[in-house]
Scaffold this motif. Structure first.
Motif, PDB file in Angstrom:
ATOM      1  N   GLU A  19       9.446  -9.112  38.800  1.00 24.97           N
ATOM      2  CA  GLU A  19      10.596  -9.423  37.962  1.00 24.97           C
ATOM      3  C   GLU A  19      10.733  -8.305  36.939  1.00 24.97           C
ATOM      4  O   GLU A  19       9.787  -7.992  36.214  1.00 24.97           O
ATOM      5  CB  GLU A  19      10.402 -10.774  37.240  1.00 24.97           C
ATOM      6  N   HIS A  20      11.901  -7.700  36.899  1.00 23.41           N
ATOM      7  CA  HIS A  20      12.111  -6.546  36.025  1.00 23.41           C
ATOM      8  C   HIS A  20      13.091  -6.896  34.908  1.00 23.41           C
ATOM      9  O   HIS A  20      13.620  -8.003  34.844  1.00 23.41           O
ATOM     10  CB  HIS A  20      12.562  -5.346  36.849  1.00 23.41           C
ATOM     11  N   ASP A  21      13.340  -5.935  34.039  1.00 21.99           N
ATOM     12  CA  ASP A  21      14.094  -6.211  32.820  1.00 21.99           C
ATOM     13  C   ASP A  21      15.543  -6.609  33.058  1.00 21.99           C
ATOM     14  O   ASP A  21      16.147  -7.284  32.231  1.00 21.99           O
ATOM     15  CB  ASP A  21      14.061  -4.982  31.902  1.00 21.99           C
ATOM     16  N   GLN A  22      16.138  -6.155  34.170  1.00 21.68           N
ATOM     17  CA  GLN A  22      17.530  -6.490  34.411  1.00 21.68           C
ATOM     18  C   GLN A  22      17.709  -8.008  34.490  1.00 21.68           C
ATOM     19  O   GLN A  22      17.010  -8.683  35.236  1.00 21.68           O
ATOM     20  CB  GLN A  22      18.024  -5.859  35.723  1.00 21.68           C
ATOM     21  N   GLY A  23      18.635  -8.536  33.716  1.00 27.62           N
ATOM     22  CA  GLY A  23      18.910  -9.964  33.745  1.00 27.62           C
ATOM     23  C   GLY A  23      17.986 -10.802  32.889  1.00 27.62           C
ATOM     24  O   GLY A  23      18.069 -12.043  32.914  1.00 27.62           O
ATOM     25  N   ALA A  24      17.104 -10.145  32.102  1.00 25.47           N
ATOM     26  CA  ALA A  24      16.169 -10.909  31.270  1.00 25.47           C
ATOM     27  C   ALA A  24      16.916 -11.753  30.242  1.00 25.47           C
ATOM     28  O   ALA A  24      16.556 -12.904  29.980  1.00 25.47           O
ATOM     29  CB  ALA A  24      15.186  -9.970  30.578  1.00 25.47           C
ATOM     30  N   GLY A  25      17.980 -11.180  29.681  1.00 21.05           N
ATOM     31  CA  GLY A  25      18.735 -11.908  28.661  1.00 21.05           C
ATOM     32  C   GLY A  25      19.309 -13.211  29.171  1.00 21.05           C
ATOM     33  O   GLY A  25      19.257 -14.239  28.487  1.00 21.05           O
ATOM     34  N   SER A  26      19.857 -13.205  30.381  1.00 20.18           N
ATOM     35  CA  SER A  26      20.457 -14.428  30.920  1.00 20.18           C
ATOM     36  C   SER A  26      19.379 -15.468  31.238  1.00 20.18           C
ATOM     37  O   SER A  26      19.587 -16.675  31.060  1.00 20.18           O
ATOM     38  CB  SER A  26      21.267 -14.110  32.177  1.00 20.18           C
ATOM     39  N   SER A  27      18.204 -15.010  31.694  1.00 19.94           N
ATOM     40  CA  SER A  27      17.116 -15.956  31.988  1.00 19.94           C
ATOM     41  C   SER A  27      16.603 -16.610  30.707  1.00 19.94           C
ATOM     42  O   SER A  27      16.364 -17.825  30.663  1.00 19.94           O
ATOM     43  CB  SER A  27      15.968 -15.238  32.715  1.00 19.94           C
TER      44      SER A  27
ATOM     45  N   VAL B  24       6.864   3.329  23.835  1.00 19.90           N
ATOM     46  CA  VAL B  24       6.332   2.198  23.075  1.00 19.90           C
ATOM     47  C   VAL B  24       5.536   1.232  23.932  1.00 19.90           C
ATOM     48  O   VAL B  24       4.913   0.296  23.410  1.00 19.90           O
ATOM     49  CB  VAL B  24       7.470   1.440  22.357  1.00 19.90           C
ATOM     50  N   GLY B  25       5.523   1.447  25.263  1.00 16.32           N
ATOM     51  CA  GLY B  25       4.774   0.575  26.153  1.00 16.32           C
ATOM     52  C   GLY B  25       5.504  -0.728  26.432  1.00 16.32           C
ATOM     53  O   GLY B  25       6.608  -0.968  25.928  1.00 16.32           O
ATOM     54  N   ARG B  26       4.883  -1.564  27.236  1.00 19.25           N
ATOM     55  CA  ARG B  26       5.439  -2.874  27.569  1.00 19.25           C
ATOM     56  C   ARG B  26       4.650  -3.968  26.865  1.00 19.25           C
ATOM     57  O   ARG B  26       3.451  -3.806  26.602  1.00 19.25           O
ATOM     58  CB  ARG B  26       5.375  -3.109  29.092  1.00 19.25           C
ATOM     59  N   THR B  27       5.283  -5.054  26.607  1.00 21.61           N
ATOM     60  CA  THR B  27       4.574  -6.200  26.044  1.00 21.61           C
ATOM     61  C   THR B  27       3.790  -6.878  27.165  1.00 21.61           C
ATOM     62  O   THR B  27       4.101  -6.689  28.347  1.00 21.61           O
ATOM     63  CB  THR B  27       5.553  -7.211  25.424  1.00 21.61           C
ATOM     64  N   PRO B  28       2.776  -7.696  26.820  1.00 23.74           N
ATOM     65  CA  PRO B  28       2.039  -8.421  27.863  1.00 23.74           C
ATOM     66  C   PRO B  28       2.947  -9.277  28.751  1.00 23.74           C
ATOM     67  O   PRO B  28       2.723  -9.392  29.953  1.00 23.74           O
ATOM     68  CB  PRO B  28       1.051  -9.275  27.067  1.00 23.74           C
ATOM     69  N   ILE B  29       3.993  -9.879  28.158  1.00 22.47           N
ATOM     70  CA  ILE B  29       4.899 -10.707  28.960  1.00 22.47           C
ATOM     71  C   ILE B  29       5.673  -9.835  29.943  1.00 22.47           C
ATOM     72  O   ILE B  29       5.832 -10.195  31.120  1.00 22.47           O
ATOM     73  CB  ILE B  29       5.849 -11.511  28.047  1.00 22.47           C
ATOM     74  N   GLN B  30       6.161  -8.687  29.482  1.00 24.22           N
ATOM     75  CA  GLN B  30       6.872  -7.793  30.393  1.00 24.22           C
ATOM     76  C   GLN B  30       5.967  -7.322  31.530  1.00 24.22           C
ATOM     77  O   GLN B  30       6.391  -7.254  32.686  1.00 24.22           O
ATOM     78  CB  GLN B  30       7.413  -6.575  29.630  1.00 24.22           C
ATOM     79  N   SER B  31       4.720  -7.004  31.214  1.00 26.20           N
ATOM     80  CA  SER B  31       3.788  -6.551  32.249  1.00 26.20           C
ATOM     81  C   SER B  31       3.530  -7.660  33.262  1.00 26.20           C
ATOM     82  O   SER B  31       3.467  -7.410  34.473  1.00 26.20           O
ATOM     83  CB  SER B  31       2.467  -6.104  31.605  1.00 26.20           C
ATOM     84  N   ALA B  32       3.380  -8.910  32.776  1.00 30.48           N
ATOM     85  CA  ALA B  32       3.149 -10.028  33.684  1.00 30.48           C
ATOM     86  C   ALA B  32       4.362 -10.276  34.576  1.00 30.48           C
ATOM     87  O   ALA B  32       4.224 -10.600  35.763  1.00 30.48           O
ATOM     88  CB  ALA B  32       2.816 -11.278  32.881  1.00 30.48           C
ATOM     89  N   LEU B  33       5.560 -10.130  34.010  1.00 26.71           N
ATOM     90  CA  LEU B  33       6.773 -10.294  34.819  1.00 26.71           C
ATOM     91  C   LEU B  33       6.886  -9.188  35.864  1.00 26.71           C
ATOM     92  O   LEU B  33       7.258  -9.440  37.023  1.00 26.71           O
ATOM     93  CB  LEU B  33       8.010 -10.300  33.919  1.00 26.71           C
ATOM     94  N   ALA B  34       6.547  -7.961  35.461  1.00 25.38           N
ATOM     95  CA  ALA B  34       6.605  -6.854  36.418  1.00 25.38           C
ATOM     96  C   ALA B  34       5.629  -7.074  37.570  1.00 25.38           C
ATOM     97  O   ALA B  34       5.920  -6.730  38.722  1.00 25.38           O
ATOM     98  CB  ALA B  34       6.302  -5.535  35.702  1.00 25.38           C
TER      99      ALA B  34
END
Length: 413
Positions: free
Chosen positions: A80-88, A66-76
Motif C-alpha cells: 500500500e503506497h501513499d497514493q489515495g492515503a487521504g481518502s482512506s 526525512v524518511g518514512r514513518t513506521p506506519i508508512q513503512s508498514a503500509l509499504a
C-alpha cells in the motif's frame, strides 16, 4: 424507534480491503505504543495516553530526506503506497474509527507539515473484531497483572525464608527469583497495607567461621520474601486470581482469613449514590491528610526562608490554610475534573480554593506562576469522616488517614 448502533464486526465488514489494511496497520502501531508506555504509571514522566496515542502518519516532505514513518513503512510492506492515503484516512475518520490531526514538525528541512492519527475506542474494537483478537483482560483495580501474580506466587511458595536475591546459574525459570523489574513494581506499588515484597539480609544457616581479624562471622545473604502485606494480599485474593488468571498454578492455603474474597464478584462493588468516584476521592484523602497534619508545603518552606534571613514571615503567608497547591494536585490525580468535583459537590463544597498573592512568591519565581491552595471545608471534613469506612471498602488500595473524632461529630470550628 432508534436505529441499532453499528457493531464493530459490522463496521469491519463495511470497509473495503484497502481501508481494512490501513486500520490494521494503525491498530498495530497503537498497540505497540501502548506496550511501550505501560510502565508510565510507575515513573515520574506519567505521559498521558491522550498524548502518546497520537501517532505520526506522514511527513509532507521528500522521503529521501526525512524518511518514512513506521506506519508508512508498514503500509509499504503490504504493497500500500501513499497514493489515495487521504481518502482512506477520511473514510476511517467518517466512521469514527480514527482521529486525524495536522501539525508542524521540525526536520532537516526546517518546519514541515505532518499528519498524525489516533485510534478511537470504537476503532480498536473494530480492528479486534476483524482480526479475531480479544480485548486485553484488565484485572480489577487493586489486583496484579498475570506476570506480577506469577512472581508473587513464586515467593509465596518459597515460604517465610523467601528466595536468594540472585538465582544460581541453571535454576529452572519457574523457580528463579523474580526479576529486578518485577520486584521494582511489587515494591513501588502504593498500597494501604504496605509493600508486597522486601529484600533483607538473612543468615544462610551455614556454620560461623573465623575472619582474618579473628572474630566469628555468621554467613548471611540477601533474600527476597513476601511482607506481611504481601501474604495478606495473597490470602485475601487467591481465589480471585484463580478465576482471573487460571493458567497460574497458585496453591490455596487450607485456612484463609475471615472475609477473604471468594471470587471476582467480590470486586464488583457499586458506588453508593452521593459518594465520590476514585479520582476526586484520591484528592479528598490527600487533603484530609494535609489538614490533619496541619501541612502546606509552601507555607512551611517559604516561612523558613524568611526566618533564615532574620525576618518575620508575613501574616498572609502564615495564614494560608493547610492543603495542597494546584501544582501538587496534579501529582495526586491526573483527572483535571477532580478538583471541580470537590468544589462543586452537590450537597455543598467539600473543598475551597484560595489564591496565593504573587508578592509572597520567592524571588526569581516565574512571572507567569499562578498558585492556589485547595483545602477542606467543614462539609468536606464531615463527608470524609461520615463515609470513610465505605470509601475504604470501595478503594481499598488508597491510603486513608483516620478521621479525628471532632470530624465525626461535625463539630469542627
Amino acid at each position: 424507534m432508534t436505529d441499532r448502533r453499528p457493531q464493530p464486526a459490522d463496521l469491519w465488514a463495511g470497509l473495503n480491503p484497502r481501508q481494512q489494511t490501513y486500520l490494521t496497520v494503525i491498530y498495530s502501531a497503537d498497540q505497540n505504543a501502548e506496550a511501550s508506555h505501560k510502565g508510565d504509571a510507575f515513573t515520574w514522566s506519567r505521559t498521558p495516553a491522550s498524548e502518546w496515542r497520537w501517532l505520526p502518519f506522514s511527513i509532507k516532505a521528500p522521503a529521501a530526506l526525512v524518511g518514512r514513518t513506521p506506519i508508512q513503512s508498514a503500509l509499504a510492506a503490504k504493497d500500500e503506497h501513499d497514493q489515495g492515503a487521504g481518502s482512506s484516512l477520511a473514510a476511517l475518520r467518517r466512521r469514527a474509527l480514527i482521529e486525524v490531526q495536522d501539525d508542524i514538525v521540525q526536520t532537516v528541512l526546517g518546519p514541515v507539515p505532518r499528519v498524525r492519527v489516533k485510534m478511537t475506542t470504537l476503532g480498536r474494537a473494530t480492528a479486534r473484531a476483524g482480526l479475531g483478537h480479544t480485548a486485553p483482560k484488565s484485572p480489577p483495580r487493586g489486583l496484579l497483572s498475570e506476570w506480577l501474580w506469577e512472581n508473587l506466587v513464586r515467593l509465596f511458595r518459597a515460604g517465610p525464608d523467601g528466595m536468594p536475591e540472585y538465582s544460581p546459574r541453571g535454576t529452572p525459570p519457574e523457580e528463579r527469583t523474580p526479576s529486578h523489574k518485577a520486584l521494582f513494581f511489587l515494591q513501588q506499588m502504593d498500597r494501604q497495607g504496605g509493600r508486597l515484597v522486601e529484600t533483607k539480609q538473612m543468615t544462610t544457616g551455614a556454620e560461623p567461621f573465623k575472619s582474618y581479624m579473628g572474630h566469628m562471622v555468621t554467613p548471611t545473604e540477601r533474600r527476597v520474601l513476601l511482607t506481611a502485606a504481601g501474604r495478606a494480599h495473597y490470602e485475601q485474593h487467591v481465589r480471585c486470581y484463580a478465576e482471573l488468571w487460571p493458567g497460574v498454578d497458585a496453591p490455596v492455603p487450607d485456612e484463609l482469613p475471615e472475609g477473604a474474597h471468594r471470587s471476582l464478584d467480590d470486586h464488583k462493588i457499586s458506588k453508593p449514590r452521593g459518594l465520590l468516584a476514585r479520582p476526586p476521592f484520591l484528592l479528598l484523602a490527600a487533603l484530609a491528610e494535609a489538614d490533619i497534619a496541619n501541612e502546606l508545603y509552601i507555607r512551611q518552606e517559604w516561612s523558613r526562608r524568611w526566618t533564615d534571613y532574620g525576618r518575620t514571615p508575613p501574616a498572609e503567608l502564615t495564614a494560608l490554610p493547610s492543603g495542597l497547591t494546584n501544582t501538587a494536585v496534579r501529582h495526586i490525580t491526573r483527572s483535571a475534573a477532580a478538583p471541580a468535583k470537590l468544589l462543586e459537590f452537590r450537597d455543598g463544597p467539600l473543598a475551597a480554593q484560595k489564591d496565593v498573592p504573587p508578592h509572597l512568591f520567592p524571588r526569581h519565581s516565574s512571572p507567569d506562576l499562578q498558585l492556589t491552595v485547595l483545602h477542606l471545608t467543614d462539609a468536606g471534613r464531615t463527608h470524609y469522616a461520615t463515609h470513610l469506612d465505605t470509601y475504604r471498602g470501595l478503594y481499598d488500595d488508597v491510603e486513608t488517614p483516620d478521621a479525628p473524632a471532632e470530624w465525626k461529630a461535625g463539630a469542627v470550628s
